[in-house]
Design a protein around this motif. Structure first.
Motif, mmCIF file in Angstrom:
data_model
loop_
_atom_site.group_PDB
_atom_site.id
_atom_site.type_symbol
_atom_site.label_atom_id
_atom_site.label_comp_id
_atom_site.label_asym_id
_atom_site.label_seq_id
_atom_site.Cartn_x
_atom_site.Cartn_y
_atom_site.Cartn_z
ATOM 1 N N VAL A 119 0.821 -1.211 0.000
ATOM 2 C CA VAL A 119 0.000 0.000 0.000
ATOM 3 C C VAL A 119 0.855 1.261 0.000
ATOM 4 O O VAL A 119 0.619 2.188 -0.766
ATOM 5 C CB VAL A 119 -0.962 0.001 1.210
ATOM 6 C CG1 VAL A 119 -1.813 1.243 1.226
ATOM 7 C CG2 VAL A 119 -1.832 -1.248 1.197
ATOM 8 N N ASP A 120 1.871 1.308 0.859
ATOM 9 C CA ASP A 120 2.702 2.503 1.002
ATOM 10 C C ASP A 120 3.964 2.116 1.762
ATOM 11 O O ASP A 120 4.074 1.010 2.283
ATOM 12 C CB ASP A 120 1.925 3.586 1.756
ATOM 13 C CG ASP A 120 2.474 4.982 1.538
ATOM 14 O OD1 ASP A 120 3.472 5.136 0.802
ATOM 15 O OD2 ASP A 120 1.910 5.933 2.105
ATOM 16 N N PHE A 121 4.901 3.047 1.850
ATOM 17 C CA PHE A 121 6.103 2.790 2.642
ATOM 18 C C PHE A 121 6.695 4.111 3.102
ATOM 19 O O PHE A 121 6.394 5.169 2.583
ATOM 20 C CB PHE A 121 7.122 1.967 1.843
ATOM 21 C CG PHE A 121 7.885 2.743 0.805
ATOM 22 C CD1 PHE A 121 9.154 3.219 1.071
ATOM 23 C CD2 PHE A 121 7.323 3.004 -0.439
ATOM 24 C CE1 PHE A 121 9.859 3.932 0.119
ATOM 25 C CE2 PHE A 121 8.017 3.707 -1.389
ATOM 26 C CZ PHE A 121 9.286 4.178 -1.120
ATOM 27 N N GLN A 122 7.564 4.009 4.110
ATOM 28 C CA GLN A 122 8.311 5.161 4.611
ATOM 29 C C GLN A 122 9.769 4.773 4.681
ATOM 30 O O GLN A 122 10.117 3.753 5.274
ATOM 31 C CB GLN A 122 7.809 5.577 5.994
ATOM 32 C CG GLN A 122 8.621 6.679 6.645
ATOM 33 C CD GLN A 122 8.589 7.977 5.852
ATOM 34 O OE1 GLN A 122 7.533 8.442 5.477
ATOM 35 N NE2 GLN A 122 9.751 8.543 5.585
ATOM 36 N N LYS A 123 10.613 5.581 4.069
ATOM 37 C CA LYS A 123 12.036 5.254 4.064
ATOM 38 C C LYS A 123 12.775 5.970 5.175
ATOM 39 O O LYS A 123 12.267 6.908 5.783
ATOM 40 C CB LYS A 123 12.666 5.578 2.714
ATOM 41 C CG LYS A 123 12.616 7.034 2.336
ATOM 42 C CD LYS A 123 13.562 7.360 1.210
ATOM 43 C CE LYS A 123 12.946 7.296 -0.142
ATOM 44 N NZ LYS A 123 13.866 7.670 -1.201
ATOM 45 N N ASP A 124 13.971 5.497 5.438
ATOM 46 C CA ASP A 124 14.903 6.094 6.401
ATOM 47 C C ASP A 124 14.312 6.259 7.800
ATOM 48 O O ASP A 124 14.290 7.345 8.353
ATOM 49 C CB ASP A 124 15.408 7.446 5.886
ATOM 50 C CG ASP A 124 16.194 7.304 4.602
ATOM 51 O OD1 ASP A 124 16.853 6.263 4.444
ATOM 52 O OD2 ASP A 124 16.137 8.214 3.761
ATOM 53 N N ILE A 125 13.857 5.155 8.380
ATOM 54 C CA ILE A 125 13.410 5.202 9.768
ATOM 55 C C ILE A 125 14.480 4.561 10.645
ATOM 56 O O ILE A 125 15.294 3.763 10.178
ATOM 57 C CB ILE A 125 12.051 4.499 9.966
ATOM 58 C CG1 ILE A 125 12.149 3.011 9.634
ATOM 59 C CG2 ILE A 125 10.954 5.158 9.171
ATOM 60 C CD1 ILE A 125 10.966 2.220 10.135
ATOM 61 N N SER A 126 14.471 4.939 11.898
ATOM 62 C CA SER A 126 15.437 4.394 12.850
ATOM 63 C C SER A 126 14.735 3.424 13.790
ATOM 64 O O SER A 126 13.648 3.724 14.286
ATOM 65 C CB SER A 126 16.069 5.513 13.676
ATOM 66 O OG SER A 126 16.804 6.369 12.836
ATOM 67 N N THR A 127 15.338 2.288 14.015
ATOM 68 C CA THR A 127 14.827 1.310 14.969
ATOM 69 C C THR A 127 15.950 0.972 15.945
ATOM 70 O O THR A 127 17.060 1.486 15.818
ATOM 71 C CB THR A 127 14.358 0.021 14.259
ATOM 72 O OG1 THR A 127 15.496 -0.635 13.701
ATOM 73 C CG2 THR A 127 13.347 0.320 13.168
ATOM 74 N N ARG A 128 15.666 0.076 16.867
ATOM 75 C CA ARG A 128 16.705 -0.323 17.824
ATOM 76 C C ARG A 128 17.819 -1.110 17.140
ATOM 77 O O ARG A 128 18.910 -1.245 17.668
ATOM 78 C CB ARG A 128 16.111 -1.122 18.973
ATOM 79 C CG ARG A 128 15.448 -2.390 18.558
ATOM 80 C CD ARG A 128 14.796 -3.095 19.756
ATOM 81 N NE ARG A 128 14.019 -4.229 19.334
ATOM 82 C CZ ARG A 128 14.511 -5.432 19.067
ATOM 83 N NH1 ARG A 128 15.803 -5.640 19.198
ATOM 84 N NH2 ARG A 128 13.733 -6.421 18.688
#
Length: 195
Positions: A119-128
């Motif tokens: 459906v959609d996406f978000q790039k460049d996220i930070s996780t643990r």
């Protein structure tokens, strides 16, 4: 009120009503007392400062929300305290402008070999686990999920889709997508979209 023969007339409720603490209580609902309602209308229409008007609304909002008085509130105040009915909704974005998908998160491993819709996406996220990852919103059998990935192959395909969207092509949602997993040794795996 109940009639002696036990039958109800038009507009009458079953059982008796009693007034207590600003409400008229019955079995079906709790309404604001007539004098409280008149005072509410009179005070909201009086000429006062903006701060005092806000305080009056706040105090009567407490009375209205605990009774069945939503309609009365909307009529008297012109719905001063409801954002949803004025067409203002929460945006699916977090404070730095990124999209936030408020759905269940699933592991990429659990989604392998299942036909899905991206459906959609978000790039460049930070996780643990680190930064630069992608959060992908997908749908399987009518239910939406998200998964986090750092797979170079999946990120590359999503970046190409984002570029095509920026150039005016309508890419998302993409249906019948299947994620495959390939072992590359040392207990490591590579994930990719099956073509």
């Amino acid at each position: 009120m109940k009639r002696k023969d036990g039958a109800r007339g038009r507009g009458e409720e079953v059982g008796e009503r009693f007034e207590f603490l600003g409400y008229r209580f019955s079995r079906e609902r709790n309404l604001m007392r007539k004098m409280t309602k008149k005072r509410f209308i009179r005070k909201t229409r009086a000429k006062t400062s903006a701060e005092r008007h806000r305080q009056i609304l706040a105090s009567y909002w407490g009375i209205c929300k605990h009774g069945h008085c939503r309609h009365l509130w909307n009529v008297v105040t012109n719905n001063d305290m409801s954002f949803a009915e004025k067409g203002i909704k929460k945006r699916d974005r977090i404070k730095d402008g990124q999209k936030f998908f408020e759905v269940e998160e699933r592991k990429l491993f659990d989604l392998v070999n299942l036909p899905m819709t991206i459906v959609d996406f978000q790039k460049d996220i930070s996780t643990r686990l680190g930064a630069g990852r992608y959060c992908v919103l997908c749908e399987i059998d009518g239910r939406r999920f998200k998964f986090i990935t750092n797979s170079i192959n999946i990120k590359d395909v999503l970046d190409q889709a984002a570029e095509a969207e920026e150039n005016g092509n309508n890419i998302f949602p993409v249906t019948n997508v299947i994620i495959r997993r390939k072992s590359i040794g040392d207990g490591k795996s590579m994930y990719y979209f099956d073509e």
